[in-house]
Design a protein around this motif. Structure first.
Motif, short mmCIF file in Angstrom:
data_model
loop_
_atom_site.label_atom_id
_atom_site.label_comp_id
_atom_site.label_asym_id
_atom_site.label_seq_id
_atom_site.Cartn_x
_atom_site.Cartn_y
_atom_site.Cartn_z
N GLY A 76 82.69 -19.47 -19.38
CA GLY A 76 81.81 -18.53 -20.07
C GLY A 76 81.40 -19.00 -21.44
N LYS A 77 81.25 -18.04 -22.30
CA LYS A 77 80.80 -18.30 -23.66
C LYS A 77 81.89 -19.00 -24.47
CE LYS A 77 78.42 -13.98 -23.12
NZ LYS A 77 78.57 -12.57 -23.29
N LYS A 78 81.50 -19.52 -25.64
CA LYS A 78 82.46 -20.19 -26.53
C LYS A 78 83.11 -19.17 -27.46
CE LYS A 78 81.38 -24.56 -25.57
NZ LYS A 78 82.19 -25.22 -24.59
N CYS A 79 84.41 -19.32 -27.72
CA CYS A 79 85.16 -18.46 -28.61
C CYS A 79 84.70 -18.71 -30.05
CB CYS A 79 86.66 -18.72 -28.48
SG CYS A 79 87.68 -17.82 -29.67
N GLY A 80 84.50 -17.65 -30.82
CA GLY A 80 84.07 -17.76 -32.20
C GLY A 80 85.12 -18.37 -33.12
N VAL A 81 86.36 -18.50 -32.66
CA VAL A 81 87.42 -19.06 -33.49
C VAL A 81 87.78 -20.48 -33.05
CG1 VAL A 81 89.84 -18.82 -34.22
CG2 VAL A 81 88.38 -16.80 -34.07
N CYS A 82 88.17 -20.64 -31.77
CA CYS A 82 88.66 -21.95 -31.32
C CYS A 82 87.58 -22.79 -30.64
CB CYS A 82 89.85 -21.79 -30.38
SG CYS A 82 89.42 -21.07 -28.76
N GLN A 83 86.41 -22.22 -30.38
CA GLN A 83 85.26 -22.89 -29.77
C GLN A 83 85.50 -23.33 -28.33
OE1 GLN A 83 82.34 -22.74 -31.43
NE2 GLN A 83 83.57 -21.68 -32.97
N LYS A 84 86.54 -22.82 -27.67
CA LYS A 84 86.80 -23.11 -26.25
C LYS A 84 86.15 -22.04 -25.40
CE LYS A 84 91.11 -25.54 -27.12
NZ LYS A 84 92.56 -25.54 -26.95
N ALA A 85 86.01 -22.31 -24.10
CA ALA A 85 85.38 -21.37 -23.19
C ALA A 85 86.18 -20.07 -23.10
CB ALA A 85 85.25 -21.99 -21.80
N VAL A 86 85.45 -18.94 -23.09
CA VAL A 86 86.08 -17.63 -22.97
C VAL A 86 85.69 -17.05 -21.62
CG1 VAL A 86 86.26 -15.32 -23.95
CG2 VAL A 86 85.86 -17.25 -25.45
N TYR A 87 86.68 -16.76 -20.77
CA TYR A 87 86.42 -16.17 -19.47
C TYR A 87 86.47 -14.65 -19.58
CZ TYR A 87 86.96 -20.93 -17.94
OH TYR A 87 86.81 -22.28 -17.80
N PHE A 88 85.84 -13.97 -18.64
CA PHE A 88 85.66 -12.53 -18.68
C PHE A 88 86.98 -11.78 -18.87
CE2 PHE A 88 85.38 -8.39 -16.58
CZ PHE A 88 84.38 -7.81 -17.33
N ALA A 89 88.03 -12.19 -18.19
CA ALA A 89 89.30 -11.47 -18.23
C ALA A 89 89.96 -11.51 -19.61
CB ALA A 89 90.26 -12.04 -17.18
N GLU A 90 89.64 -12.51 -20.42
CA GLU A 90 90.27 -12.64 -21.74
C GLU A 90 89.27 -12.45 -22.88
OE1 GLU A 90 91.79 -16.66 -21.82
OE2 GLU A 90 89.82 -17.51 -21.46
N GLU A 91 88.09 -11.91 -22.57
CA GLU A 91 87.03 -11.82 -23.56
C GLU A 91 87.08 -10.53 -24.39
OE1 GLU A 91 82.20 -12.45 -23.68
OE2 GLU A 91 83.05 -11.43 -21.95
N VAL A 92 86.87 -10.69 -25.70
CA VAL A 92 86.66 -9.58 -26.62
C VAL A 92 85.33 -9.88 -27.30
CG1 VAL A 92 87.47 -8.40 -28.69
CG2 VAL A 92 89.12 -9.28 -27.05
N GLN A 93 84.42 -8.89 -27.31
CA GLN A 93 83.12 -9.11 -27.93
C GLN A 93 83.04 -8.34 -29.24
OE1 GLN A 93 79.98 -8.10 -25.22
NE2 GLN A 93 80.14 -10.06 -24.16
#
Length: 182
Positions: free
Chosen positions: A7-24
């Motif tokens: 998925g999208k990139k994490c705003g902190v670690c810049q790694k991929a963020v998958y739906f189950a672990e995502e906070v927007q």
């Protein structure tokens, strides 16, 4: 070309963020484990997050770093902090020592330790007994009409030449005279 990396990139670690672990937050995605205050590392949620640019903070750290400065701000009632904010990236500069704006304070203020003097009796007026009217500080017991002695409120007074009067006495003594006037 499809995005095979997730998925999208994490705003902190810049790694991929998958739906189950995502906070927007404000259009950015974060891992739940990365959604922490940048200063104190507390876990954040939608009610405790404060955003500044691309950075996320808890409301307390945000207030200390970007909020108003001075006595009574940021720490809660009754607390005085000596923290100058170096841990938040604030550069503290030693300034000039505080000097009073009026170095030639009145004799009355010097005599009573900085408390205002009551215009009626001349004694010191301290916060517990202070009433403000006509731009001056009065004792509650001195805050009366100069003519009839009626107790006044700041909204029910009229002043003339440094004295305070009830509206009735002011009108009788200083109001218009002649036929049709009180």
């Amino acid at each position: 070309m499809p995005n095979w990396g997730g998925g999208k990139k994490c705003g902190v670690c810049q790694k991929a963020v998958y739906f189950a672990e995502e906070v927007q937050c404000e259009g950015n995605s974060f891992h739940k484990s990365c959604f922490l205050c940048m200063v104190c590392k507390k876990n954040l949620d939608s009610t405790t997050v404060a955003v500044h640019g691309e950075e996320i903070y808890c409301k307390s750290c945000y207030g200390k770093k970007y909020g108003p400065k001075g006595y009574g701000y940021g720490q809660g009632a009754g607390t005085l902090s000596t923290d100058k904010g170096e841990s938040l990236g604030i550069k503290y500069e030693e300034g000039q020592p505080h000097r009073p704006t009026n170095p030639n304070a009145s004799r009355m203020a010097q005599k009573v330790g900085g408390a205002d003097g009551c215009p009626r009796c001349g004694q010191a007026v301290y916060a517990a007994e202070k009433v403000i009217g006509a731009g001056k500080s009065w004792h509650k017991s001195c805050f009366r009409c100069a003519k009839c002695g009626k107790s006044l409120e700041s909204t029910t007074l009229a002043d003339k030449d440094g004295e305070i009067y009830c509206k009735g006495c002011y009108a009788k003594n200083f109001g218009p005279k002649g036929f049709g006037f009180g």
